[in-house]
Design a protein around this motif. Structure first.
Motif, PDB file in Angstrom:
ATOM      1  N   LYS A  70       2.510  -3.146   3.298  1.00  0.00           N
ATOM      2  CA  LYS A  70       2.658  -1.716   3.494  1.00  0.00           C
ATOM      3  C   LYS A  70       2.643  -1.392   4.990  1.00  0.00           C
ATOM      4  O   LYS A  70       1.843  -1.931   5.747  1.00  0.00           O
ATOM      5  N   HIS A  71       3.522  -0.487   5.372  1.00  0.00           N
ATOM      6  CA  HIS A  71       3.594  -0.082   6.769  1.00  0.00           C
ATOM      7  C   HIS A  71       3.009   1.315   6.988  1.00  0.00           C
ATOM      8  O   HIS A  71       2.936   1.770   8.134  1.00  0.00           O
ATOM      9  N   THR A  72       2.646   1.976   5.944  1.00  0.00           N
ATOM     10  CA  THR A  72       2.004   3.286   6.058  1.00  0.00           C
ATOM     11  C   THR A  72       0.800   3.331   5.126  1.00  0.00           C
ATOM     12  O   THR A  72       0.715   2.565   4.144  1.00  0.00           O
ATOM     13  N   LYS A  73      -0.090   4.216   5.425  1.00  0.00           N
ATOM     14  CA  LYS A  73      -1.290   4.369   4.632  1.00  0.00           C
ATOM     15  C   LYS A  73      -1.716   5.829   4.667  1.00  0.00           C
ATOM     16  O   LYS A  73      -1.546   6.508   5.682  1.00  0.00           O
TER      17      LYS A  73
END
Length: 468
Positions: free
Chosen positions: A2-5
């Motif tokens: 994942k590159h966003t959270k």
């Protein structure tokens, strides 16, 4: 990977700066860089783990309804960048910066100027908004108290009314706690600024916020559990929150669009109000159309009728609900066209049942019954409910001469098996309406027939309604 959270409901106060900046530094050390501050969540993007310093400052011109970007904000951010502080994210007045230089000079170096900036940017808008919410809470609680005094029987026995009465209490507690905490912090911060010391932090009320959200969740569950299980009411119960969420989304979208067009604050406010007004009018029109389209189908009813019939050019429903006292219990009658209805509501404070037994329209000359029973579960509320029944009879007396008054007069309770019995007198003439009272229960009954009840009928009525 994942590159966003997204971090939902962080529940931090931006005046609790050490905890917020410490949390953001920990996230950056784990490879998550703050990217955006949302209303309900904080957004992060994947980066290389770094040891960063974060700081929070405020820009008074970047209000929620101010044109965006606010005048002077770009210059302010350029000034911070020259000092080694780079913008991470912002939300209205709140500006979050980070620096890779552990020795970077703080953005706010003058405690007095910093305190004045916080007052203008955060304190005054927060107090103003909280006071508006406080007035709303007080009005709503006052409305529920007035409703309790005006109609205690229906209010005390209705779970929805009790939920409405308690719904604003957690918000009221949270508002008062936040106002008190801010006032106390302001005194400490003023003393620190006068002494030239760093301003203290205002600790986040996370546990109180969690309790308020839990309470709100329980209220929603209780409201849904107490709602009618008809298809229509289930649809409305699920649809109303979605409609409100859509309205909020559209209003906020309109606000942001007007901000980008650099409209003045008053135009942004009017734009949001206009969207809400249009959605409200459209929603009410749609609701009325939906109800009118499904009228007579039992769409909003708990239970469907057992059959329908036509009289006077209209369709009427027939119900077969079990009721504790029937006409057949009092007199011998050969008729099978009855419609019996039972509406019962209960709460931890009272149980209220309304029962009707009616003949079909066109079948004239048949006796009918209509009665209510109330069980009061807290003794000090008994007199309030009893007075409610009496006031229903007397409510129009002020508009009439005394000889035409409707009043309840006491009669002999012995034949009824009750502690007290009152009979309604209209213009001095006794009617077939009675109020029966026991220790924790009362019942009001209308006998829609000409003859007064016999002692045997009184005994049956008292026994049936006491044990209903």
């Amino acid at each position: 990977m994942k590159h966003t959270k997204r971090e939902w409901m962080p529940l931090y106060s931006f005046l609790d700066r050490k905890r917020v900046t410490g949390h953001l530094a920990d996230m950056a050390a784990r490879g998550w860089m703050l990217d955006r501050l949302g209303t309900w969540s904080w957004h992060y993007r994947r980066t290389e783990p770094k040891q960063l310093r974060f700081t929070i400052t405020f820009f008074a011109g970047a209000g929620r309804f101010s044109p965006a970007p606010a005048a002077g904000l770009d210059t302010f951010q350029d000034y911070c960048a020259q000092a080694g502080w780079h913008r991470a994210a912002s939300s209205d007045q709140v500006q979050v910066f980070y620096s890779e230089d552990p020795d970077a000079v703080p953005i706010d170096t003058d405690p007095a100027a910093e305190l004045e900036n916080i007052r203008r940017s955060v304190g005054t808008p927060m107090v103003r908004n909280y006071l508006a919410l406080l007035i709303l809470c007080v009005l709503q609680i006052g409305l529920q108290c007035w409703q309790l005094l005006r109609d205690p029987v229906n209010t005390l026995s209705s779970p929805n009314a009790l939920l409405a009465a308690t719904a604003y209490l957690p918000l009221l507690v949270l508002i008062l706690a936040d106002l008190f905490s801010y006032r106390r912090w302001l005194r400490k911060a003023s003393a620190a600024a006068e002494a030239g010391l760093p301003l203290p932090d205002l600790r986040s009320a996370q546990w109180l916020s969690i309790l308020v959200m839990v309470w709100a969740g329980l209220l929603c569950v209780g409201l849904f559990a107490s709602m009618s299980r008809s298809a229509g009411m289930v649809l409305l119960t699920m649809g109303i929150p979605l409609f409100l969420a859509l309205t909020c989304f559209l209003a906020d979208t309109a606000r942001k669009a007007l901000q980008r067009l650099r409209c003045p604050p008053w135009a942004n406010i009017l734009g949001m109000v206009g969207v809400c007004a249009v959605m409200f009018v459209g929603g009410m029109a749609g609701l009325f159309a939906l109800v009118a389209h499904n009228a007579g189908t039992g769409w909003l009813e708990d239970r469907p009728p057992v059959e329908t019939y036509t009289a006077h050019g209209m369709t009427w429903s027939v119900y077969a609900d079990p009721i504790p006292l029937r006409v057949e219990d009092l007199i011998d009658i050969d008729y099978d066209g009855w419609s019996t209805e039972a509406d019962v509501e209960w709460s931890p404070l009272a149980t209220h049942g309304t029962y009707r037994q009616r003949a079909r329209l066109g079948d004239k000359g048949l006796p009918e019954l209509w009665y209510e029973t109330v069980t009061v579960k807290i003794p000090f509320l008994y007199d309030l409910c009893k007075r409610d029944f009496i006031q229903r009879v007397e409510r129009y007396n002020d508009e009439l001469p005394e000889e035409d008054w409707d009043v309840y007069q006491p009669v002999d309770p012995a034949p009824w098996g009750a502690e007290e019995v009152f009979q309604r007198y209209s213009s001095g003439t006794p009617s077939r309406q009675y109020l029966l009272c026991w220790e924790d229960r009362m019942a009001e009954i209308w006998l829609f027939w000409d003859e007064a009840p016999t002692p045997d009928q009184m005994a049956v009525i008292g026994e049936k309604l006491l044990n209903a």
